[in-house]
Design an enzyme around this catalytic site. Structure first.
Site, PDB file in Angstrom:
ATOM      1  N   ASN A  16      80.485  66.225  19.476  1.00 50.70           N
ATOM      2  CA  ASN A  16      79.568  65.697  20.493  1.00 50.70           C
ATOM      3  C   ASN A  16      79.396  66.776  21.566  1.00 50.70           C
ATOM      4  OD1 ASN A  16      78.797  64.529  23.022  1.00 50.70           O
ATOM      5  ND2 ASN A  16      79.098  62.517  22.117  1.00 50.70           N
ATOM      6  N   HIS A  45      78.432  67.333  26.746  1.00 49.99           N
ATOM      7  CA  HIS A  45      78.944  67.912  27.993  1.00 49.99           C
ATOM      8  C   HIS A  45      78.585  69.380  28.177  1.00 49.99           C
ATOM      9  CE1 HIS A  45      80.345  64.112  29.078  1.00 49.99           C
ATOM     10  NE2 HIS A  45      81.065  63.993  27.986  1.00 49.99           N
ATOM     11  N   HIS A  90      74.200  61.957  22.687  1.00 51.45           N
ATOM     12  CA  HIS A  90      73.896  60.621  23.234  1.00 51.45           C
ATOM     13  C   HIS A  90      72.742  60.772  24.222  1.00 51.45           C
ATOM     14  CE1 HIS A  90      75.645  56.790  25.401  1.00 51.45           C
ATOM     15  NE2 HIS A  90      74.374  56.659  25.069  1.00 51.45           N
ATOM     16  N   ARG A 129      71.089  59.183  26.860  1.00 52.72           N
ATOM     17  CA  ARG A 129      71.302  58.030  27.748  1.00 52.72           C
ATOM     18  C   ARG A 129      70.017  57.700  28.501  1.00 52.72           C
ATOM     19  NH1 ARG A 129      77.045  56.933  28.715  1.00 52.72           N
ATOM     20  NH2 ARG A 129      76.235  55.457  30.213  1.00 52.72           N
ATOM     21  N   ARG A 164      71.446  61.683  32.007  1.00 47.95           N
ATOM     22  CA  ARG A 164      72.375  62.452  32.848  1.00 47.95           C
ATOM     23  C   ARG A 164      72.812  63.762  32.185  1.00 47.95           C
ATOM     24  NH1 ARG A 164      77.584  58.499  32.613  1.00 47.95           N
ATOM     25  NH2 ARG A 164      76.009  57.036  33.303  1.00 47.95           N
ATOM     26  N   GLU A 169      73.394  59.016  19.249  1.00 50.41           N
ATOM     27  CA  GLU A 169      73.920  57.787  19.863  1.00 50.41           C
ATOM     28  C   GLU A 169      72.867  57.220  20.794  1.00 50.41           C
ATOM     29  OE1 GLU A 169      77.441  58.626  22.043  1.00 50.41           O
ATOM     30  OE2 GLU A 169      78.474  59.463  20.335  1.00 50.41           O
ATOM     31  N   THR A 223      80.766  55.828  27.885  1.00 50.77           N
ATOM     32  CA  THR A 223      80.771  54.566  27.148  1.00 50.77           C
ATOM     33  C   THR A 223      82.166  53.951  27.271  1.00 50.77           C
ATOM     34  OG1 THR A 223      79.330  55.722  25.622  1.00 50.77           O
ATOM     35  CG2 THR A 223      80.051  53.535  24.968  1.00 50.77           C
ATOM     36  N   GLU A 265      81.762  52.588  14.081  1.00 52.18           N
ATOM     37  CA  GLU A 265      82.565  53.617  14.745  1.00 52.18           C
ATOM     38  C   GLU A 265      83.499  52.867  15.669  1.00 52.18           C
ATOM     39  OE1 GLU A 265      80.801  57.309  16.139  1.00 52.18           O
ATOM     40  OE2 GLU A 265      82.117  57.242  17.879  1.00 52.18           O
ATOM     41  N   HIS A 312      85.762  58.493  20.627  1.00 52.64           N
ATOM     42  CA  HIS A 312      85.961  58.354  22.073  1.00 52.64           C
ATOM     43  C   HIS A 312      87.369  58.740  22.509  1.00 52.64           C
ATOM     44  CE1 HIS A 312      84.997  57.305  26.135  1.00 52.64           C
ATOM     45  NE2 HIS A 312      83.754  57.324  25.724  1.00 52.64           N
TER      46      HIS A 312
HETATM   47  N1  PXP Z   1      81.513  58.247  20.035  1.00 52.16           N
HETATM   48  C1  PXP Z   1      80.792  57.506  20.909  1.00 52.16           C
HETATM   49  C2  PXP Z   1      80.117  56.276  20.400  1.00 52.16           C
HETATM   50  C3  PXP Z   1      80.644  57.905  22.249  1.00 52.16           C
HETATM   51  O1  PXP Z   1      79.908  57.155  23.096  1.00 52.16           O
HETATM   52  C4  PXP Z   1      81.245  59.109  22.663  1.00 52.16           C
HETATM   53  C5  PXP Z   1      81.030  59.600  24.061  1.00 52.16           C
HETATM   54  O2  PXP Z   1      79.670  59.890  24.244  1.00 52.16           O
HETATM   55  C6  PXP Z   1      81.987  59.852  21.721  1.00 52.16           C
HETATM   56  C7  PXP Z   1      82.126  59.384  20.429  1.00 52.16           C
HETATM   57  C8  PXP Z   1      82.681  61.102  22.100  1.00 52.16           C
HETATM   58  O3  PXP Z   1      83.678  60.781  23.029  1.00 52.16           O
HETATM   59  P1  PXP Z   1      84.467  61.908  23.803  1.00 52.16           P
HETATM   60  O4  PXP Z   1      83.451  62.734  24.511  1.00 52.16           O
HETATM   61  O5  PXP Z   1      85.361  61.147  24.711  1.00 52.16           O
HETATM   62  O6  PXP Z   1      85.209  62.707  22.772  1.00 52.16           O
END
Ligand code: PXP
Length: 248
Positions: A11, A14, A47, A49, A53, A77, A108, A162, A203
């Site tokens: 992901n 960031h 994601h 959003r 952001r 996402e 999330t 998930e 997550h």
């Molecule tokens: N899976 C989902 C559904 C999420 O919402 C997120 C965060 O956007 C992640 C995975 C990745 O989580 P993390 O950034 O905490 O590793």
């Protein structure tokens, strides 16, 4: 490590968080996707959003091109907001992960509440529309490892769940006993196998907290973001500073 290789979805939200913090064009989300896929990531997860952001609408298309170049999946996402659903349809990603979304949350915060009939209908309708409009799309639902919720997922057109691993990951980070969580994941794996749903995780996971899950082969896919980008700072900082010092 496990006999069956699980998939790693990286992901890269960031990377966009850093870019948006300064309003510059760097760090490049396209470069990030290229580096991740060029170094073994099995898919890119982003994601989009409602508040934009981090990931922007233009990022979605740009990252889509990179995943296509590598022949690897894009996992988008989304919440079930109609505007975002329309963007997902226009993008036609390989996978869509449906998540709950609140504007005021930092990230999330938990899985979809499918026990509320209003939410259930919203998610079901969105998934039916996505399946109808994007031929071949696969859908996962971000949920807690809870039996009633998993059974509800089976009534929605989807291919996988998930499982929200955030609470497990925090307990692991705090050195607390995580056996209760692991046992829930064992149960959800078993139930998903019966229901014919893929069992993914995401997550809060880190290199350390994912290890016991991988060892027991509890999931077939892990989506990890925040920790990877944080760790990349320290795996790269020394080189960047010494290169710059040379130049100065
Ligand atoms: N899976 C989902 C559904 C999420 O919402 C997120 C965060 O956007 C992640 C995975 C990745 O989580 P993390 O950034 O905490 O590793």
């Amino acid at each position: 490590m496990s006999a069956t290789k699980a998939r790693l979805g990286v992901n890269i939200d960031h990377v966009a968080t850093l870019r948006q913090a300064r309003g510059e064009s760097y760090p490049s989300i396209v470069d990030a996707a290229n580096v991740c896929l060029g170094n073994g990531a099995d898919q890119i997860t982003i994601h989009l959003r409602e508040d934009r952001r981090h990931i922007q609408d233009t990022d979605v298309e740009a990252v889509r091109l990179v995943t296509k170049k590598f022949g690897k999946p894009l996992n988008l996402e989304i919440g079930v907001d109609p505007e975002i659903v329309d963007i997902a349809i226009a993008t036609a990603p390989d996978w869509i992960c449906v998540v709950p979304e609140k504007r005021e949350e930092k990230t999330t915060e938990g899985g979809l509440d499918l026990k509320s009939s209003e939410n259930f209908e919203k998610v079901k309708n969105a998934c039916s529309l996505l399946k109808e409009k994007i031929p071949g799309v696969k859908i996962s639902l971000f949920v807690e490892a809870d039996e009633e919720t998993l059974r509800k997922c089976k009534e929605i057109p989807c291919d996988a769940v998930e499982i929200h691993t955030g609470d497990f990951a925090r307990a692991h980070l705090n050195g607390e006993d995580t056996e209760g969580f692991i046992d829930q994941f064992r149960q959800s794996k078993k139930l998903c196998a019966e229901l014919g749903l893929g069992h993914h995780a995401g997550h809060g996971l880190t290199h350390d907290s994912v290890a016991p899950l991988v060892k027991e082969e509890l999931f077939i896919e892990y989506n990890i973001g925040h920790w990877i980008i944080c760790q990349a700072v320290f795996d790269g900082l020394a080189k960047v500073v010494s290169n710059l010092k040379e130049a100065i």
